[in-house]
Every structure is written in C-alpha cells, then in structure tokens.
Scaffold this active site. Structure first.
Site, mmCIF file in Angstrom:
data_model
loop_
_atom_site.group_PDB
_atom_site.id
_atom_site.type_symbol
_atom_site.label_atom_id
_atom_site.label_comp_id
_atom_site.label_asym_id
_atom_site.label_seq_id
_atom_site.Cartn_x
_atom_site.Cartn_y
_atom_site.Cartn_z
ATOM 1 N N ALA A 10 14.516 46.796 39.716
ATOM 2 C CA ALA A 10 13.688 47.545 38.764
ATOM 3 C C ALA A 10 13.580 46.870 37.404
ATOM 4 C CB ALA A 10 14.238 48.957 38.597
ATOM 5 N N ARG A 15 11.820 38.502 29.914
ATOM 6 C CA ARG A 15 12.049 37.107 29.516
ATOM 7 C C ARG A 15 11.346 36.097 30.437
ATOM 8 N NH1 ARG A 15 18.307 36.689 28.865
ATOM 9 N NH2 ARG A 15 18.335 38.790 29.741
ATOM 10 N N GLN A 73 12.335 53.821 40.630
ATOM 11 C CA GLN A 73 13.197 54.308 39.547
ATOM 12 C C GLN A 73 12.287 54.475 38.329
ATOM 13 O OE1 GLN A 73 15.971 51.516 37.798
ATOM 14 N NE2 GLN A 73 17.357 53.123 37.102
ATOM 15 N N TYR A 363 -15.212 12.282 58.834
ATOM 16 C CA TYR A 363 -14.958 13.711 58.960
ATOM 17 C C TYR A 363 -15.144 14.100 60.421
ATOM 18 C CZ TYR A 363 -15.404 18.698 59.072
ATOM 19 O OH TYR A 363 -15.222 20.012 59.416
ATOM 20 N N ARG A 437 -31.459 4.235 64.660
ATOM 21 C CA ARG A 437 -31.961 3.690 63.388
ATOM 22 C C ARG A 437 -33.245 2.905 63.659
ATOM 23 N NH1 ARG A 437 -27.073 -0.082 64.236
ATOM 24 N NH2 ARG A 437 -28.134 -1.930 65.011
HETATM 25 C C1 UD1 Z 1 25.543 44.098 35.137
HETATM 26 C C2 UD1 Z 1 26.929 44.708 35.237
HETATM 27 C C3 UD1 Z 1 27.961 43.706 34.712
HETATM 28 C C4 UD1 Z 1 27.856 42.407 35.496
HETATM 29 C C5 UD1 Z 1 26.430 41.871 35.440
HETATM 30 C C6 UD1 Z 1 26.278 40.703 36.379
HETATM 31 C C7 UD1 Z 1 26.627 47.126 34.960
HETATM 32 C C8 UD1 Z 1 26.756 48.249 34.033
HETATM 33 N N1 UD1 Z 1 26.961 45.928 34.474
HETATM 34 O O1 UD1 Z 1 25.304 43.891 33.738
HETATM 35 O O2 UD1 Z 1 29.260 44.225 34.861
HETATM 36 O O3 UD1 Z 1 28.745 41.438 34.943
HETATM 37 O O4 UD1 Z 1 25.510 42.902 35.889
HETATM 38 O O5 UD1 Z 1 25.029 40.147 36.186
HETATM 39 O O6 UD1 Z 1 26.284 47.311 36.113
HETATM 40 N N2 UD1 Z 1 18.686 47.424 37.065
HETATM 41 C C9 UD1 Z 1 17.840 48.361 37.619
HETATM 42 N N3 UD1 Z 1 17.691 49.564 36.984
HETATM 43 C C10 UD1 Z 1 18.361 49.862 35.854
HETATM 44 C C11 UD1 Z 1 19.213 48.893 35.297
HETATM 45 C C12 UD1 Z 1 19.345 47.668 35.933
HETATM 46 O O7 UD1 Z 1 17.225 48.133 38.661
HETATM 47 O O8 UD1 Z 1 18.176 50.975 35.346
HETATM 48 C C13 UD1 Z 1 18.811 46.124 37.752
HETATM 49 C C14 UD1 Z 1 18.252 45.006 36.911
HETATM 50 O O9 UD1 Z 1 16.947 44.712 37.332
HETATM 51 C C15 UD1 Z 1 19.162 43.844 37.210
HETATM 52 C C16 UD1 Z 1 20.470 44.481 37.595
HETATM 53 O O10 UD1 Z 1 20.182 45.838 37.896
HETATM 54 O O11 UD1 Z 1 18.697 43.119 38.331
HETATM 55 C C17 UD1 Z 1 21.521 44.370 36.541
HETATM 56 O O12 UD1 Z 1 21.096 45.084 35.390
HETATM 57 P P1 UD1 Z 1 21.385 44.599 33.915
HETATM 58 O O13 UD1 Z 1 21.032 45.682 32.971
HETATM 59 O O14 UD1 Z 1 20.811 43.261 33.712
HETATM 60 O O15 UD1 Z 1 22.959 44.500 33.970
HETATM 61 P P2 UD1 Z 1 23.850 43.569 33.128
HETATM 62 O O16 UD1 Z 1 23.840 44.027 31.725
HETATM 63 O O17 UD1 Z 1 23.553 42.174 33.402
#
Ligand code: UD1
Ligand code: CA
Length: 452
Positions: A10, A15, A73, A363, A437
């Site tokens: 989601a 970036r 979501q 061709y 020809r």
């Molecule tokens: C998360 C972990 C962290 C871990 C890291 C590894 C949590 C709270 N933290 O942090 O411990 O070291 O991943 O990369 O889980 N996503 C959703 N819906 C949401 C939020 C996130 O689908 O509401 C998906 C994002 O697209 C992403 C993944 O979950 O692919 C991780 O979410 P992100 O917010 O990037 O977590 P981090 O802060 O990296």
C-alpha cells in the site's frame, strides 16, 4: 499446515517520483510485486492477499493473472493496520506470513526456514544484522530471547547501537495474529499502528519469538527510490548470470548481460557482451550469441551462431543455423537446420527450409520456403495488399535472383529460377526460368539533359 501470505503493497512510493504504483516498478523485466507473488507460490501458499492503497487500483489490471485476494487499505495507518485489512479473512489455524511488495529479492528457502519455526502461539521473525542499522526497527533481546522491537524513531541512544534489525517479515498462526492486532495502538512517535508491537505482546503472553536470518542481506532490502531499484536489479542480474555460467556457459562479461525472464542455455555456449534475454528463452549447446543481440521468447537449437546485433522475437531456430549480423527475426520465424540468414534480413511468420539461404537485405513474410533455396539480395515478399496478408510459397531448390519482388499469393515451383530484378505476380512452374524485367536496350551517344 495451511499457509496464507499477506503481501503489503500500500506504500505510495513517493520517492520513486512516478505515476506507477511502486510495486509495479520492474526487476528483471517483472514488477516487484510479481517477484514476491512467485516466491509465495513457490512456498506453496494456499491463499495470497495483497494489501494495496490509493493509486494502486490499477494493480489488478496489470496483474490480472495473479491468483490473489486484493484488499484495499483506505488510509495508511501503519503496518499493523495494513495486515489487519487481510488477516481476519484467514483461517485461524493457518500460518500467516507477512511479505512486502517492495522487497523483491527474498528467497523461498529463507522463507521456508522461517515458516518452519512457527508453532502454537510463537512468532517466527526474520532479522538481519546491518553495519548501518539507522532507520530500522531494532531487535531488543534479553540474553538470547527477543523481548521487543523498537522503531528507530522510538529508540533510546543505547538501543540505536543494536545492529540486529527487523526485516518486517514474520510468520505466526493467523488466529493469534488477529488476537494481537486487535490490541495494537498508535501511541508512538509516528502515530502509526506498528505490526512490530505484536512481538512484545507475545513475550508478555509467555510466547516465544524465534528468529531466522537470510543468507544475504539484499534478500530483505526494500526499494524506496530508483537508485535502490537499480542496485537490486544489478544484484539479481549477477545471480542469474552466475547460474548460467555454472551450467557450463561462457559469458564474456557477467556485468553486461541482462536476463529479463527465464533462460536455459546448454553447455559450451558463449554469450558475448550486451546481450539481452527476455521472456522464456531456450538455447542449446555450443551456441554463440554475438554482441548486442536481443533474444525474446525464442528457441535456438545446438550449434547455432547468432552474429552480433541480431534481434530475435518469438522465433524457432533449428540446429546449426547462422543468423546475422544485423538480422531481424520476428514472430513466427522458423529457420530449419543449416539455413542461413544474413545482414539486414527481416523474417516474419515464415519457414525457411533446411539449407536455404537469405544472405542479404530481404523481407520474407508469410512465406513457406523449401530446402536448398537461394534468396538473392534484396528479395521482397509483397505479402500485404493494404487490407489482407497473402502467402508466398517457394519450393525446394528454387533460385530467386537479386532485387526480385514476389507478389503474394504466389508460388514459385521446384528448382525454378527467377531472373534478377523481376516482379513476379503469377505462379511459376517447376524447373523454369522466369524474368519479368524489360529487355535491355542502349541508346548510343545519349546526351544527358543540362541545366537551363
Ligand atoms: C518497517 C518496520 C521496521 C523494519 C522495517 C524494515 C514497522 C512498524 N516497522 O518500518 O521495524 O525495520 O519495516 O524495512 O512495521 N505499509 C502499508 N500500509 C501502511 C504502512 C506500511 O502497506 O499503512 C507497507 C509499506 O508499503 C512498506 C511496508 O509496509 O512496503 C513497510 O512500511 P514502512 O512504513 O516503510 O515501514 P518502515 O518504517 O520501513
Ligand atoms: Ca514508517
């Protein structure tokens, strides 16, 4: 034991600076989400749930052949909230495995080892040791036992020194997962529902957290921008090229071959620089693929030589054929044993018979060409009348003089000879010579016009 996979996808991926959802960006020609989907199938997942967010509505269209449950979501309130969109649908006895659509290089063996650690209400957590753990959730242990995960933004200075981090990938029984998720709150620095909070809950409940680690840290690397995407692309390419080298194929420079799909190559074959393989490619033994060739969804049998800069798509090439340089084989090209296709020859939906040659500038489309036929330089099959395509048949042993046009539908008989520069629009008998020809004439002392 039933296995259910939840793939979180989601994230908006701001970036990436792209109009495409992040998980649609490609590694080795396939969306990152497809890599994770394929690993889930390899594991034998019984059901797969993909959690997508706003802007991700088009994912189903792009990935319409995936056998998954798509779950929206609405708002991204955190990883626990994301998992909770899918987990209540899962049978409580099933093992739920959480994966990420933007972590594309995870290996099935790593996940198998992780899932095998799940029992009762214990959690299996994939962790990794990083030299630079900044940004990641830290694994807090008491002795050997994991007690919690602390997010970087919530960590104390001491906790920030911990090198063991959470990959985010974990597995546990769905029933217990749902029980924990219902208790997760968002009282933290980011105001998010953290999936990681279930670790401390399990410990409080008297359950254990077992950890596993991947063999290589890139397996758990996520993609947030195009620099990271290209880094994982190169790692993945290197691995695939190493695999073909281990099968007995020589590669001029492993850093300059791209495999975007699956390729099987027999031993003692050689792949020169800047070759791209796309889709399903099967190549026999003792085959040389010259520099700069692009080969897509094609089969090439033993002992063939594909000379530089040939572009081959949906073609079948039998044994000991020579192609190129600068040849273009389009869908439906079928080159039989010992045939030759030279430079600037385009072939589409055409069978070129055993030992036949089209060496220069031609061709050949919608044609059936017999054995030992010589197609002279510049021969064109005129297969299209502006509305429909028509077939050209050239029988065994025919000789087509250079710069001839064969206007389809037309048949050239066995051992027939077509004089150079002919335009042929009627069928030609076996063993005959046909010229269309005009007879050569000369005007003696001809004066060219001069400028007024
Ligand atoms: C998360 C972990 C962290 C871990 C890291 C590894 C949590 C709270 N933290 O942090 O411990 O070291 O991943 O990369 O889980 N996503 C959703 N819906 C949401 C939020 C996130 O689908 O509401 C998906 C994002 O697209 C992403 C993944 O979950 O692919 C991780 O979410 P992100 O917010 O990037 O977590 P981090 O802060 O990296
Ligand atoms: Ca976050």
């Amino acid at each position: 034991m039933n296995l259910s996979v939840i793939i979180l996808a989601a994230g908006q991926g701001t970036r990436m600076k792209s109009s495409l959802p992040k998980v649609m960006h490609r590694i080795a020609g396939a969306p990152m989400l497809e890599h994770v989907y394929r690993r889930s199938l390899e594991l034998g997942a019984d059901d797969i749930h993909v959690v997508y967010g706003h802007g991700g509505e088009h994912l189903h269209e792009y990935c319409s052949d995936f056998k998954v449950d798509w779950v929206l979501q609405q708002a991204q309130l955190g990883t626990a909230h994301a998992v909770q969109q899918a987990s209540p649908k899962i049978n409580s006895d099933s093992t739920a495995l959480v994966l990420y659509g933007d972590v594309p290089l995870i290996k099935a063996e790593t996940l198998k080892a992780l899932v095998s650690k799940v029992s009762a209400n214990n959690i299996a957590l994939l962790t990794v040791n990083l030299d630079e753990p900044a940004g990641y959730g830290r694994i807090v242990r008491d002795g050997d036992k994991v007690t919690s995960i602390v997010e970087h933004k919530d960590a104390s200075e001491d906790q920030k020194l911990i090198n063991e981090v959470n990959t985010g990938i974990l597995a546990l029984r769905a029933g217990y997962l749902n029980e924990c998720l219902s208790k997760v709150d968002n009282n933290n620095s980011q105001g998010e529902y953290y999936l990681t909070d279930i670790i401390a809950m399990a410990v409080t409940d008297g359950n254990e957290v077992f950890t596993a680690q991947p063999e290589n840290s890139y397996e758990v690397e996520g993609v947030n921008d195009r620099k990271q995407l290209s880094k994982l692309e190169r790692i993945h390419q290197q691995e695939m090229v190493e695999q073909i080298m281990l099968q007995g194929v020589s590669v001029a420079d492993p850093g300059r071959v791209d495999i975007r799909g699956g390729v099987k190559i027999g031993s003692d074959s050689f792949v020169d620089i800047n070759v791209v393989f796309e889709g399903d490619v099967e190549i026999g033994s003792n085959v040389t693929i010259g520099a700069g060739c692009i080969i897509t969804n094609s089969k090439i049998a033993d002992d063939c030589t594909i000379k530089p800069y040939s572009v081959i798509e949906d073609a079948v090439i039998e044994e000991a054929v020579e192609v190129g340089p600068f040849a273009r084989l389009r869908p439906g090209a079928h080159l039989l044993k010992d045939s030759r296709v030279g430079n600037f020859v385009e072939i589409k939906n055409t069978e070129l018979g055993e030992g036949s040659k089209a060496s220069h500038l031609s061709y050949l489309g919608d044609s059936e060409i017999g054995r030992d036929v010589n197609i002279g330089a510049g021969t064109i099959t005129c297969n299209y009348d502006g509305a429909n395509k028509h077939k050209t048949v050239i029988k065994d042993g025919a000789f087509i003089g250079s710069d001839s046009q064969l206007i389809a539908p037309v048949t050239i008989g066995k051992n027939a000879t077509i004089g150079a520069g002919s335009t042929i629009n009627k069928d030609v008998d076996d063993d005959s010579l046909t010229l269309s020809r005009s007879v050569q004439k000369s005007v003696k002392g001809w004066q060219r016009p001069t400028k007024k």
